[in-house]
Design an enzyme around this catalytic site. Structure first.
Site, mmCIF file in Angstrom:
data_model
loop_
_atom_site.group_PDB
_atom_site.id
_atom_site.type_symbol
_atom_site.label_atom_id
_atom_site.label_comp_id
_atom_site.label_asym_id
_atom_site.label_seq_id
_atom_site.Cartn_x
_atom_site.Cartn_y
_atom_site.Cartn_z
ATOM 1 N N CYS A 1 8.807 -6.025 1.478
ATOM 2 C CA CYS A 1 8.197 -6.253 0.171
ATOM 3 C C CYS A 1 9.150 -7.122 -0.635
ATOM 4 O O CYS A 1 10.321 -6.753 -0.838
ATOM 5 C CB CYS A 1 7.983 -4.910 -0.522
ATOM 6 S SG CYS A 1 7.362 -5.057 -2.208
ATOM 7 N N CYS B 1 6.531 -13.265 -1.057
ATOM 8 C CA CYS B 1 5.838 -11.979 -1.109
ATOM 9 C C CYS B 1 5.180 -11.807 0.253
ATOM 10 O O CYS B 1 4.590 -12.763 0.786
ATOM 11 C CB CYS B 1 4.789 -12.023 -2.218
ATOM 12 S SG CYS B 1 3.603 -10.666 -2.154
ATOM 13 N N THR B 2 5.270 -10.608 0.797
ATOM 14 C CA THR B 2 4.800 -10.420 2.177
ATOM 15 C C THR B 2 3.271 -10.435 2.298
ATOM 16 O O THR B 2 2.747 -10.447 3.405
ATOM 17 C CB THR B 2 5.363 -9.109 2.756
ATOM 18 O OG1 THR B 2 5.105 -8.047 1.829
ATOM 19 C CG2 THR B 2 6.847 -9.219 3.010
ATOM 20 N N HIS B 3 2.577 -10.424 1.173
ATOM 21 C CA HIS B 3 1.125 -10.607 1.247
ATOM 22 C C HIS B 3 0.758 -12.074 1.503
ATOM 23 O O HIS B 3 -0.319 -12.361 2.005
ATOM 24 C CB HIS B 3 0.466 -10.192 -0.080
ATOM 25 C CG HIS B 3 0.312 -8.722 -0.273
ATOM 26 N ND1 HIS B 3 1.381 -7.875 -0.415
ATOM 27 C CD2 HIS B 3 -0.799 -7.942 -0.358
ATOM 28 C CE1 HIS B 3 0.930 -6.639 -0.589
ATOM 29 N NE2 HIS B 3 -0.385 -6.656 -0.558
ATOM 30 N N TYR C 1 3.152 -3.453 -6.960
ATOM 31 C CA TYR C 1 4.452 -3.177 -7.581
ATOM 32 C C TYR C 1 4.873 -4.351 -8.480
ATOM 33 O O TYR C 1 5.624 -4.179 -9.431
ATOM 34 C CB TYR C 1 5.532 -3.026 -6.502
ATOM 35 C CG TYR C 1 5.576 -1.704 -5.764
ATOM 36 C CD1 TYR C 1 4.544 -0.762 -5.849
ATOM 37 C CD2 TYR C 1 6.683 -1.399 -4.958
ATOM 38 C CE1 TYR C 1 4.616 0.429 -5.145
ATOM 39 C CE2 TYR C 1 6.759 -0.203 -4.260
ATOM 40 C CZ TYR C 1 5.730 0.711 -4.351
ATOM 41 O OH TYR C 1 5.803 1.888 -3.658
ATOM 42 N N GLY C 2 4.408 -5.534 -8.100
ATOM 43 C CA GLY C 2 4.954 -6.764 -8.673
ATOM 44 C C GLY C 2 4.708 -6.977 -10.147
ATOM 45 O O GLY C 2 5.312 -7.857 -10.763
ATOM 46 N N ASP D 1 6.122 -1.227 2.348
ATOM 47 C CA ASP D 1 5.661 -2.221 1.378
ATOM 48 C C ASP D 1 4.816 -1.474 0.350
ATOM 49 O O ASP D 1 4.458 -0.305 0.550
ATOM 50 C CB ASP D 1 4.800 -3.286 2.085
ATOM 51 C CG ASP D 1 4.224 -4.310 1.104
ATOM 52 O OD1 ASP D 1 4.957 -4.740 0.197
ATOM 53 O OD2 ASP D 1 3.039 -4.678 1.236
ATOM 54 N N SER D 2 4.456 -2.164 -0.710
ATOM 55 C CA SER D 2 3.564 -1.561 -1.698
ATOM 56 C C SER D 2 2.145 -1.404 -1.155
ATOM 57 O O SER D 2 1.337 -0.699 -1.756
ATOM 58 C CB SER D 2 3.532 -2.446 -2.945
ATOM 59 O OG SER D 2 3.152 -3.754 -2.565
ATOM 60 N N GLU E 1 -5.409 -8.268 -0.807
ATOM 61 C CA GLU E 1 -5.778 -6.865 -0.551
ATOM 62 C C GLU E 1 -7.291 -6.713 -0.389
ATOM 63 O O GLU E 1 -7.765 -5.764 0.213
ATOM 64 C CB GLU E 1 -5.286 -5.944 -1.680
ATOM 65 C CG GLU E 1 -3.768 -5.815 -1.783
ATOM 66 C CD GLU E 1 -3.186 -4.649 -0.971
ATOM 67 O OE1 GLU E 1 -3.904 -3.674 -0.727
ATOM 68 O OE2 GLU E 1 -2.012 -4.738 -0.567
ATOM 69 N N THR F 1 9.046 -7.806 -3.759
ATOM 70 C CA THR F 1 9.334 -7.217 -5.061
ATOM 71 C C THR F 1 10.452 -6.185 -4.961
ATOM 72 O O THR F 1 11.430 -6.223 -5.715
ATOM 73 C CB THR F 1 8.050 -6.555 -5.619
ATOM 74 O OG1 THR F 1 7.011 -7.532 -5.632
ATOM 75 C CG2 THR F 1 8.265 -6.003 -7.000
HETATM 76 N N1 DGL Z 1 4.021 -7.253 -0.798
HETATM 77 C C1 DGL Z 1 4.646 -7.169 -2.092
HETATM 78 C C2 DGL Z 1 5.770 -8.187 -2.200
HETATM 79 O O1 DGL Z 1 6.200 -8.712 -1.222
HETATM 80 C C3 DGL Z 1 3.778 -7.533 -3.236
HETATM 81 C C4 DGL Z 1 2.681 -6.814 -3.693
HETATM 82 C C5 DGL Z 1 2.878 -6.098 -4.980
HETATM 83 O O2 DGL Z 1 2.866 -6.679 -6.073
HETATM 84 O O3 DGL Z 1 2.979 -4.913 -4.844
HETATM 85 O O4 DGL Z 1 6.229 -8.476 -3.265
#
Ligand code: DGL
Length: 266
Positions: free
Chosen positions: A73, A186-188, A42-43, A10-11, A152, A75
């Site tokens: 992730c 999004c996994t967050h 990353y998003g 993941d990012s 985060e 994204t």
């Molecule tokens: N965990 C990433 C996702 O699922 C998002 C976080 C990011 O923007 O890097 O998209």
């Protein structure tokens, strides 16, 4: 049986929501996790940059003898997975298909919401997959970029005025659409489950995309019978900050064994 580890990336820390589920449902699997904490998020980046980062993340994981990669992730799954999976000779499992299939199974009124990063929503990945499978579905999407830095930074709890204000700001329009299922694309975002559930109300089912990807991996991969399985973690920034945050993603468990990687060299 295939006792080689599964690579997960993941990012940042969000992909640990998939690892948490993998630990629950596939305890014999060894996992190599990479979180690109030095380059998160990353998003908000261009498709070209996300593709470049993804290739490096995959190259790092492939320096181990892994049997598959879970792209934990939203994204990367939305923007780069189609391209990069064609370059690899092991299975790569993203979050979009498993989470969409889970939503199709849950919805009763055919009205599904999708939230994700700006790149995920802009890619239209969830709408395409959902409509391909069920053209009559009504899909409502919303980019929620501020959720990622808040998660985060551990701002995830009910009663935290900052996260509650942002949740209201982002989700009010989805709530007005009478959706009965909401994909946390999004996994967050599963870390915000309690705050989001509280705001959306009990009639809205929340789909955890990381967990859905883990469930899918269990169904399609040849699993391991390794009784001494272990998870190794790697990050591209400070391992101690990752360790400190890991317990909220891993249900109280702390990620030990965290190494640092110069990801730009891959
Ligand atoms: N965990 C990433 C996702 O699922 C998002 C976080 C990011 O923007 O890097 O998209």
């Amino acid at each position: 049986m295939d006792n080689r580890p599964i690579g997960v990336f993941d990012s940042g820390v969000g992909g640990l929501t998939a690892v948490r589920r993998m630990h629950e449902i596939m305890p014999n699997e060894s996992i190599i996790y990479f979180g690109d904490t030095g380059r998160v998020p990353y998003g908000t980046r261009s498709a070209q940059t996300i593709l470049h980062y993804t290739r490096q993340d995959v190259a790092f994981l492939r320096s181990f003898d892994i049997k598959a990669i879970v792209v934990a992730c939203g994204t990367v799954s939305s923007v780069a997975l189609n391209t990069v999976s064609k370059e690899q000779n092991i299975p790569m499992i993203g979050v979009v298909e498993p989470a969409s299939l889970a939503a199709i199974e849950k919805t009763k009124n055919g009205r599904i919401g999708v939230i994700g990063t700006a790149s995920t929503i802009k890619s239209g990945s969830y709408e395409s997959f959902l409509h391909e499978h069920k053209p009559e579905l009504k899909i409502f999407t919303k980019a929620c970029p501020l959720f990622v830095p808040l998660v985060e930074n551990g701002r995830v709890n009910k009663g935290d005025i900052v996260i509650e204000t942002v949740v209201k700001e982002y989700l009010t329009e989805l709530k007005e659409q009478n959706i009965d299922t909401l994909i946390l694309g999004c996994t967050h975002f599963p870390l915000l489950r309690e705050v989001i559930a509280d705001f959306m109300g009990e009639n809205v089912e929340l789909i955890d995309s990381g967990a859905a990807a883990a469930d899918y991996a269990k169904r399609i991969l040849t699993l391991s019978d390794n009784k001494t399985s272990e998870t190794k973690y790697f990050v591209s920034d400070d391992p101690d900050s990752f360790k400190a945050l890991s317990h909220i993603f891993l249900n109280g468990e702390i990620a030990e064994n965290v190494g640092n990687v110069e990801i730009a060299t891959y």
